[in-house]
Design an enzyme around this catalytic site. Structure first.
Site, PDB file in Angstrom:
ATOM      1  N   ARG A 198      11.440  -6.452   4.243  1.00  0.00           N
ATOM      2  CA  ARG A 198      11.168  -5.017   4.170  1.00  0.00           C
ATOM      3  C   ARG A 198      12.149  -4.236   5.045  1.00  0.00           C
ATOM      4  NH1 ARG A 198       5.232  -2.440   4.717  1.00  0.00           N
ATOM      5  NH2 ARG A 198       5.266  -3.080   6.904  1.00  0.00           N
ATOM      6  N   LYS A 225       0.830  -1.217   0.000  1.00  0.00           N
ATOM      7  CA  LYS A 225       0.000   0.000   0.000  1.00  0.00           C
ATOM      8  C   LYS A 225       0.859   1.259   0.000  1.00  0.00           C
ATOM      9  CE  LYS A 225      -2.249  -0.726   3.887  1.00  0.00           C
ATOM     10  NZ  LYS A 225      -1.677  -1.969   4.369  1.00  0.00           N
ATOM     11  N   ARG A 276      -0.221  -9.523  13.147  1.00  0.00           N
ATOM     12  CA  ARG A 276      -0.799  -8.435  12.348  1.00  0.00           C
ATOM     13  C   ARG A 276      -1.743  -8.985  11.271  1.00  0.00           C
ATOM     14  NH1 ARG A 276       4.061  -4.900  10.361  1.00  0.00           N
ATOM     15  NH2 ARG A 276       2.451  -3.418   9.792  1.00  0.00           N
ATOM     16  N   ARG A 292      11.701  -2.740  10.699  1.00  0.00           N
ATOM     17  CA  ARG A 292      10.767  -2.312  11.739  1.00  0.00           C
ATOM     18  C   ARG A 292      10.550  -3.463  12.714  1.00  0.00           C
ATOM     19  NH1 ARG A 292       5.704   0.082   8.510  1.00  0.00           N
ATOM     20  NH2 ARG A 292       4.637  -1.167  10.074  1.00  0.00           N
ATOM     21  N   ARG A 302      -9.004   1.016   9.377  1.00  0.00           N
ATOM     22  CA  ARG A 302      -8.625  -0.381   9.579  1.00  0.00           C
ATOM     23  C   ARG A 302      -9.709  -1.137  10.340  1.00  0.00           C
ATOM     24  NH1 ARG A 302      -2.551   0.584   9.442  1.00  0.00           N
ATOM     25  NH2 ARG A 302      -1.589  -1.452   9.333  1.00  0.00           N
TER      26      ARG A 302
HETATM   27  P1  AMP Z   1       1.346   0.464   9.264  1.00  0.00           P
HETATM   28  O1  AMP Z   1       2.623   1.195   9.096  1.00  0.00           O
HETATM   29  O2  AMP Z   1       0.211   1.066   8.496  1.00  0.00           O
HETATM   30  O3  AMP Z   1       1.464  -1.016   9.030  1.00  0.00           O
HETATM   31  O4  AMP Z   1       0.942   0.645  10.809  1.00  0.00           O
HETATM   32  C1  AMP Z   1       1.782   0.184  11.849  1.00  0.00           C
HETATM   33  C2  AMP Z   1       0.995   0.036  13.136  1.00  0.00           C
HETATM   34  O5  AMP Z   1       0.415   1.296  13.508  1.00  0.00           O
HETATM   35  C3  AMP Z   1      -0.184  -0.917  13.080  1.00  0.00           C
HETATM   36  O6  AMP Z   1       0.199  -2.272  13.240  1.00  0.00           O
HETATM   37  C4  AMP Z   1      -1.036  -0.400  14.233  1.00  0.00           C
HETATM   38  O7  AMP Z   1      -0.497  -0.782  15.486  1.00  0.00           O
HETATM   39  C5  AMP Z   1      -0.860   1.109  14.102  1.00  0.00           C
HETATM   40  N1  AMP Z   1      -1.880   1.674  13.180  1.00  0.00           N
HETATM   41  C6  AMP Z   1      -1.668   2.309  11.991  1.00  0.00           C
HETATM   42  N2  AMP Z   1      -2.825   2.696  11.427  1.00  0.00           N
HETATM   43  C7  AMP Z   1      -3.811   2.287  12.276  1.00  0.00           C
HETATM   44  C8  AMP Z   1      -5.233   2.369  12.259  1.00  0.00           C
HETATM   45  N3  AMP Z   1      -5.891   2.934  11.236  1.00  0.00           N
HETATM   46  N4  AMP Z   1      -5.894   1.831  13.310  1.00  0.00           N
HETATM   47  C9  AMP Z   1      -5.267   1.277  14.350  1.00  0.00           C
HETATM   48  N5  AMP Z   1      -3.933   1.138  14.435  1.00  0.00           N
HETATM   49  C10 AMP Z   1      -3.199   1.645  13.406  1.00  0.00           C
END
Ligand code: AMP
Length: 210
Positions: free
Chosen positions: A123, A13, A167, A156, A88
């Site tokens: 990644r 994404k 996840r 990360r 989400r």
């Molecule tokens: P991402 O970089 O988008 O994979 O986000 C990393 C982490 O941030 C996720 O695993 C969640 O812990 C938190 N996070 C990011 N966006 C959201 C969201 N819309 N709702 C809840 N947690 C989020």
């Protein structure tokens, strides 16, 4: 154009969001990046979010809804935006509706779980600017160094294999229902994630024009 990119963590994404951002000149907004920035700056919100993130769990809805509300109120979102990683959950999508935000299109990037696990272990992200790379699919010109800002590339914590499985479980249980939510509104386009980023991009751009 107001867009949402849906898909499992690691489906690509972020990369597609960057490309759409350059093509359509609208900002790409990643709640994950905003939370990581807050964590780096040591804000209360960042510290609160850390334990959820590290465990591969979602940060509570009210926290991320607040983040998005503030971000979408900024001037650069006037002509549209791409949301990467938000919503989400169904309550997050409902919160967007309640804010009076009209979403034009939702692109769902589909990648099988086995591929996701393989991809996420490779990644790497830039510690400084958050740009995303992959040791096989999107190599930086100089190993370990960000091509955009010269920052150091790291893995990360939540891309470690044990957290990736958590996840994915969260994704299937809480985020996947959004496909039906937006499909019912006639806004969903499904893009099959391809081996090559450029091939996925072609499909994404075609879906946006359709
Ligand atoms: P991402 O970089 O988008 O994979 O986000 C990393 C982490 O941030 C996720 O695993 C969640 O812990 C938190 N996070 C990011 N966006 C959201 C969201 N819309 N709702 C809840 N947690 C989020």
């Amino acid at each position: 154009m107001n867009l949402i990119l849906l898909g499992a963590p690691g489906a690509g994404k972020g990369t597609q969001a960057e490309i759409i951002c350059e093509t359509y000149k609208i900002p790409a907004i990643s709640t994950g990046n905003i939370i990581r920035e807050a964590l780096k700056s040591g804000t209360e919100m960042g510290l609160k979010a850390k334990s959820y993130m590290d465990a591969g769990q979602l940060v509570p809805d009210e926290v991320v809804i607040g983040i998005i509300k503030d971000r979408l109120a900024q001037d650069d979102c006037k002509n549209g935006f791409i949301l990467d990683g938000f919503p989400r959950t169904i309550p997050q999508a409902e919160a967007l509706d309640k804010m009076g935000i009209v979403i034009d299109k939702v692109i769902d990037i589909e990648v099988p779980d086995e591929k996701i696990v393989q991809r996420m272990s490779g990644r790497r992200v830039c510690e400084a600017c958050g740009a995303s790379y992959h040791i096989l699919y999107k190599k930086p010109e100089v190993e370990g160094v960000c091509g955009k800002c010269g920052g150091t590339l790291v893995q990360r914590k939540d891309d470690h294999p044990d957290t990736v499985n958590a996840r994915l479980k969260v994704y299937h249980e809480q985020t996947e229902p959004l496909k039906a939510y937006y499909s019912a509104q006639g806004k969903l386009s499904v893009v099959e994630g391809q081996e090559e980023v450029a091939d996925t991009t072609k499909l994404t751009l075609a879906a946006l024009k359709a």
